[in-house]
Structure formats: C-alpha cells, structure tokens
Enzyme design. Structure first.
Site, mmCIF file in Angstrom:
data_model
loop_
_atom_site.group_PDB
_atom_site.id
_atom_site.type_symbol
_atom_site.label_atom_id
_atom_site.label_comp_id
_atom_site.label_asym_id
_atom_site.label_seq_id
_atom_site.Cartn_x
_atom_site.Cartn_y
_atom_site.Cartn_z
ATOM 1 N N ARG A 40 -3.146 -5.953 -8.045
ATOM 2 C CA ARG A 40 -2.492 -7.033 -7.724
ATOM 3 C C ARG A 40 -2.828 -8.335 -8.837
ATOM 4 O O ARG A 40 -1.857 -8.728 -9.363
ATOM 5 C CB ARG A 40 -2.212 -7.721 -6.350
ATOM 6 C CG ARG A 40 -1.631 -7.814 -5.750
ATOM 7 C CD ARG A 40 -2.350 -8.528 -4.354
ATOM 8 N NE ARG A 40 -3.158 -8.466 -4.084
ATOM 9 C CZ ARG A 40 -3.930 -7.861 -3.443
ATOM 10 N NH1 ARG A 40 -3.661 -7.137 -2.270
ATOM 11 N NH2 ARG A 40 -5.030 -8.341 -2.874
ATOM 12 N N HIS A 90 0.562 -1.029 0.220
ATOM 13 C CA HIS A 90 -0.061 -0.337 -0.173
ATOM 14 C C HIS A 90 0.810 1.158 -0.084
ATOM 15 O O HIS A 90 1.147 2.574 -1.142
ATOM 16 C CB HIS A 90 -1.126 0.206 1.513
ATOM 17 C CG HIS A 90 -1.734 -0.509 1.478
ATOM 18 N ND1 HIS A 90 -2.212 -1.383 2.382
ATOM 19 C CD2 HIS A 90 -2.588 -1.457 0.244
ATOM 20 C CE1 HIS A 90 -3.216 -2.476 2.188
ATOM 21 N NE2 HIS A 90 -3.779 -2.579 1.173
ATOM 22 N N LYS A 92 -17.761 -6.098 6.022
ATOM 23 C CA LYS A 92 -17.014 -7.478 7.051
ATOM 24 C C LYS A 92 -16.546 -6.685 8.261
ATOM 25 O O LYS A 92 -16.265 -5.498 8.049
ATOM 26 C CB LYS A 92 -15.844 -7.842 6.349
ATOM 27 C CG LYS A 92 -16.263 -8.701 4.984
ATOM 28 C CD LYS A 92 -15.168 -8.359 4.400
ATOM 29 C CE LYS A 92 -14.141 -7.800 3.490
ATOM 30 N NZ LYS A 92 -13.434 -7.398 1.889
ATOM 31 N N SER A 124 -3.874 -7.515 2.468
ATOM 32 C CA SER A 124 -3.662 -7.382 4.263
ATOM 33 C C SER A 124 -4.305 -8.589 4.715
ATOM 34 O O SER A 124 -4.572 -8.858 5.814
ATOM 35 C CB SER A 124 -4.692 -6.118 3.722
ATOM 36 O OG SER A 124 -4.322 -5.059 4.203
#
Lengths: 160, 160, 160, 160, 160, 160
Positions: free
Chosen positions: B90, B17, B41, B128
C-alpha cells in the site's frame, strides 16, 4: 581519546547491533553500548538481562564496553565525557525518527554529534522486534543473534 | 499446481484484501488466505470470527480458500505445499517492513518466494486499522468492506 | 502455461537482474527478459549489444528467454500472450515509480498483473547505473555482473 | 591520526556543506573536502573553480583541507590514508542512494567506513542544485552560500 | 467566510502546532483547533486539560479558536460549517498516513478538502510524543512548547 | 480576495493538474495556473503551446486563469498580489523536493505560504512525464489528459 555512545533498548542485542558497535571502533577509541533502562513499552528482557546479554556478546572486543543508563541520553553522554552518539540506519522509517532525535539532541546539547552508520547488507534487515516475534513462534533465530541470546530467547518462550 | 499463501491478520478483511486475493488467482492456481492466530496486539475480532468473515467474503471465488494458522508463516507455507507468499503493497512504510520480512523468510526457507502485488488505486488507501477506527466512531464503512463485514463492525461498536 | 515478461533497459544486465529472472521461474513456466529498445536516455550499450549480453548471461536457464522490443510494454506483453509483468524492487524510490507504472499499465490493460519480487539482500544494492559509473572510473565490477559483462564494460571504457 | 574524506561535486559549495565539514572535525583530526573531477553531468563551475571556491570557503578552518580527485573514490581514500568517508544526509531520497553507494564502497574496500551526519535543520534543505536554479533566476542566494560563492554565481548568470 | 479545522490529539500542544495554526490564518478567516476526545491510546493529559492548554496557547490569536470534539472528524467539520481540514506535515511517514486519511475523508465527504502545510524548518522536528518522552526523563522542553505547557509537563512528571 | 498561484511546467497539463486547480478554487477566490517559462530541461511543448493547452483545459472554470511567467516564482507571486502557492502531492519523492522548495521560498519571502493538496486517488499516479512517454510509444493517453491535449500529443509524435 574519542569516545562514542551507542544507545538503544537492545531487547535483545542482535548480530546487526554488534556489527555496528564493532565498526564504530574503527572511528572511535572507545564505544559504549548504552542500554536504556526507561522505556514506554514493556521489554521482553529486563534491564539487568539486556545488559548482561549485550556484555557477553562483546566480551572479546576490548574497546567496546556495555553500561546501562536511566534518564536523558544527552545527560549520559556528557557524564561519560563522550562527544558522539552512534546509530545504525536500517530503513527509511528509522531514518526519519533518527533525524528527528538527532535534531532534538543537538538542540539540547549542540556540541554532541550524532553519527549514522549504514547497515551491512546481510544483517541490515534484522531488528530486535523481528527476532522476538520469530522466537515467540519458535522459529530459528540462529543466524540473527549470538548463540547465548538464542538460548535466552528459547528459554523465554519455552512451552510451559 | 501452483499454490500461494496470502497471510495477514484480516481484522477484518477489506475490499482491498479481496482484490489482492482475486488478482493473485490470475498468477496461481490456488490462493489460500491465511488468517494468523497469534498476534502481539489484541485483535477486534477473534480468530474464529476473522476466519468466518474472510471465508464468507470469498465464498464465490472457487480458487480462493481461507484457513487459519498458528505459529511461523514459513512452516504453514511448507505444510500447505505452497511455494509463494503473496503480499499487497500500500505505502512506502508497508514496503520497508514487508521487504524485511521477505528477507527473514528467505533466510529461513530459501525456496519460498515472496510476491508483491501493487494496490488498485481506488482501494489502495484502505487498511483494516482505518476501517476499525471509522467503525468505532460510527462512520460509514460501506465502500471499504463487504456488506457482512460492515454489519459485524456495526454490531461490535453499537452503543450499549 | 503461465508466461511472464521481465522488462527493462538492461544497460547492462547485472547479477541482481539474473537473480530476479531466475526467481521468477519458480512462479512462472517461462520468463522473457524483454530488453527495451526505445529510451529517453542514450544507453551505454546499443539494443543489439544489450540483448546479446543478457542472452549470454542466461544461456544456462532453459526457461528464461531474451527478446528485445520496441513500443509500448503492454502491447509486447499481449503479443507474447503473457499475462504478468515482473519487476524487482530495490529501494523506496524505485517502489514509487514502479507503483505508478503498474497503475498506468493496469489502466491500459486491466487483465495484466504486475508482480514485484523483493531484492536478495546481497545483490539488492546493485544497479546498472552504479555499475556503469564504477566501470567508467575503472573500478572492479566483478562481484556485480557476469564475467562477460565485466569484459564488455572494461572494453567500453578502455583508455584510448 | 584519524582522517576522513568528505567527497562531492560541490558545484558550488554551500553553507550546508561547510557545516557538515566543520562538524566532521569534531570526530576526526583532519577532514579533506574531496572535489570530484569526473561527473556524468556538465557542472556549472569547472573543477578548478569548484576547488577554489571550496578552498576559500574553509580557509579559516585549519583542520579542513580541499583537494580535487579523479577516478574512483575508494582509491582516493586509500591514497590519502584515510579510513572514513563522510556524507551529509538531507532527505530520504539522498538516504537511499547514499546507502547503496556505501554498500558498493564497502564491497570494494571493506575496511573503509561510511559515516553519515544528520543535517542542521536550518541548513538541511539547501542543495547545490537549488542554489544554482535560484541564481539562474537572479534570486537572492545570500543566506545559502558564502559571500564569495554568491558573487561567483551572480557573475556566472549576469545578463550579457 | 472561510473556516478551517485543524484536528489532532494535541497531547500537549507544541510550538510547531501553534505555528501551523497561525500560518493557516493567512489562508482562512478562522481556524479551529479541534482537540479529539476519542483515541485508541491513553493520552498523558485528559481532554479537558489538552483543550485548556491549547486554548491558553493561542489566547492572543483572535482568529484561532479551540474546541474539543468526539466522534468522526468529517461530522465535526460539517457541524462547524467548515470546508477544509488543515494538517501539518513533518516527515514522510506522516505524509503517507495523512494521504490515506485524506483519501478516506474525501470518500466520506467529497466537498471537504484536506490542506497540508509544510513544516517550519526549525520547529518541524518537534512532535508531541518526543516532547512527552523528554519531559518524562526530566529534559528541558522550553524551546519546544509554550511556557505554561512546560510547567504542566514538569508537574505531571515531578518525582513523588 | 484571496488569490493562489499553482505553478509548474505543465508539459502538458493533465487531468490530475486540472483536478488540483479545481479543488484549489474551493479554498481561494482565484487560482492562477502559472506556466514556468524557464526550465533546465527542454520541454516537449514550448511555452506558448503549454500555456495555450492549459488555458483551453480550464476555459469553463471562471475562477481559474492561466498565465506564463519567467524568473523567480516568489517574484511572480508578489507581482500577482497572491499570498499562497498551491502544489499537488503525488508521491514521497515529490513530497521531499516540494518541502525543500517550500522552505527555500519561505526563506526568500516569509509571508508567502505553500499549500499542498493530496492527490485524488484515481488521478494521483498520472504525471506529465509518464503521459509524454506513453504518447511517444503511441499508447492511449485518453484517460489521463483532456481531449485536445491527447490530439496535440498524437500530432507531436506522429510517424513522419
């Protein structure tokens, strides 16, 4: 008469779903939007609500019906004397899961065919989950869902 | 002055990040790391913690600021008078979801542009969620996150 | 002043390309459409034609220029004192190749950043090769390319 | 009567192609295998050969016909008074190109629908190009193509 | 002696898993099916059950053992003096996550190699989650899992 | 003794290839880099050159040998009494083609297993075709290929 089943959770139905169902009526005499009762996730709208929102959304399409079902999709397809499952494809990730499900369903009932329709480019990026997320944050969902669905979403997320 | 928003959950911020934010400062005069409050979440770190961890991580970059936000991303972008959203890419699965979100955001606010930066190959594979899973199993996260984040993770998962 | 290079073969330039270049001007002060001379494949239009078609297509955009280049892209980027490469992303297959090229270019010149813009959904599916194939079969390319490009294509494939 | 066009190069026809055409007859009253004349690549078999091999392969399927065509697919579809294009999906890379072509064709003729069938898992991995490569190296193609195609391939690559 | 670890949740073990383990014994002297205890999701079968179902499934393969493990995979691999991790690849989405995990594991323990086996085409589409969903809806799972797993699934979902 | 074949065109061999071959020696007693003679495309280096460049590149690895082969890969694998094919995976597009080839090879010779190794992240993006393109444009290939390959490339593309 050729009948096709268009299954899903429809939580809630979007303009993309309606477009797929409508285009399926060009290929089949009748298209049944089959709202799945059972789900591993808790839906935002319950089965009765999801079915009602879908039914209202296609009320002007005489060859599209909306039914809810519980249990195995292939059992419902046979029960309805249909012989095709219609699915819309949005993205590569969809594609893989759909191919797997089509393979499983063919293994279970070889004579049922799964048919994929390509997305309409200006609706293809809309998913129910993005619509729910937008509504939760009070964003404008007017260009993604029918009017009555937008109202139902607004109501669900209104500040208390 | 051109300002860009780099939004995410940052639960927690990783070296990947920071690399994206840093590289974005080559393109924009100011980059705001925007830590999203609302999420479907339950995050590992709460909003205050996530914001603090991110802020400490970029304390030496004068042109990167960290803010938290609640509500719709495009509203926050306008509020900050920014006109670009920065995202790191990614993998292919990221890519598809990101393209969909960019399409939705463009539909909502056409003048906001979403800009994707490619991953740095030796950081590109870190997410993460992988970092959280590693930390939960007491694995060494030192090469994936800044030191203070590693400490915070260790503390969170220490045996009681 | 921030300058970006938008490289490609542009054989020929499409409305999708023009959209990407135009949107890049929101992020950069100047955008240079860089028409690549060297190619492993024989192009339909030669370098002079491709450059002329592109130049005419953006004649009303004061902050977009068109130049041709020979040799390595990163050399051209440095020569033009630019510091960013702009690429449009259409599909997953594009994405992977683009990510690889961005990685190679970063290895060659670390300070140059590659920036990806997401496709506009109603132009995203158009590629130069599909346009060439359509034109070869005398299909209507009017909604995919500017008028003067459509004429050039028609001329190229006219029955002799 | 509903008629569908199943277009391709069929260089040569494989068991996977025959499976797709056969399954399409469950959905449509008539399926036309449309062998494309024009191609950017030089095919192994010429148009007359490819059409003859395909015709022999489906000689026992009364509702499958084989025709060759030149020019734009959508023109041929209209000429045959069909209203659907059938495509088999093998892999993600296919998928993306197919989605693009479906979008282009819909833009050209909105009332023509493109329908995708999922692969049969034990034939899904066979492509004409892999079959040609195998035959070129004198490998056994017996489980991938009909007998008469295997003989034609063997003949094409016999040592001189 | 070369030993490989084949890790997973195995909730429950499928014929696809057994096929991967069996094929791994062609490459390694011993293959350990490593049933992961810790998981972010609540499994259908607990660790003892998952291990027992897997053990019974491979009771006739002398070179395949079943062990459960808790904690970090790479720690378990070292503890067992293995030097390879075996993974089956089913789809592109698998592929990306697996590549990321392999990169993380290599960063943690460079001398451990991750080895991917391609799917057997007629088992490749079966996943534990599809099997669980089928069983939940009282569908027939007999062609996807060993007999004793089918019985265990039926028992788990029997109407009360 | 377990022997594996690592096949390819190796036009030319890169540091990524050498890394894959080296890592395969952790799993197998002997690894044979098998340089394919026959190809549908005209290679930059001929078979003798490609084999020589590969052989020099691995001269310090006693358990890696380099051989060229003509004809079907599975025939060569059997001839060498190997029982595994090793492939490196770089990207999703690779992945799909590789999975198809593995399926075809398994159909031809069921007892041969195809094994995929994940890319090393800082070499994973290098392909022979990118290296050739870079060299053609007189770019610096020093970090992508061994020194003697860089010299051979430079020589091949030197201005005449």
């Amino acid at each position: 008469m050729k009948r096709a089943i268009y299954p899903g959770t429809f939580d809630p139905i979007t303009l993309g779903h309606i477009d797929v169902a409508h285009r399926a009526t060009r290929l089949f005499d009748e298209v049944i939007i089959a709202v799945a009762a059972a789900s591993s996730k808790t839906p935002l709208f319950d089965l009765v609500e999801r079915t009602a929102l879908a039914r209202h959304a296609v009320r002007d399409y005489p060859r599209i019906r909306v039914l809810s079902f519980d249990g195995l999709l292939v059992d419902f397809v046979r029960e309805q004397q249909a012989h095709a499952i219609v699915r819309g494809l949005r993205a590569v990730s969809d594609f893989e899961f759909e191919i797997q499900m089509a393979a499983v369903n063919r293994r279970l009932v070889p004579e049922i065919e799964t048919v994929f329709l390509s997305p309409t480019e200006d609706l293809g990026f809309v998913s129910s989950s993005i619509v729910r997320e937008l509504a939760r944050l009070h964003g404008n969902v007017a260009t993604f869902v029918p009017k009555h669905v937008a109202i139902a979403l607004k109501d669900r997320f209104k500040p208390t």
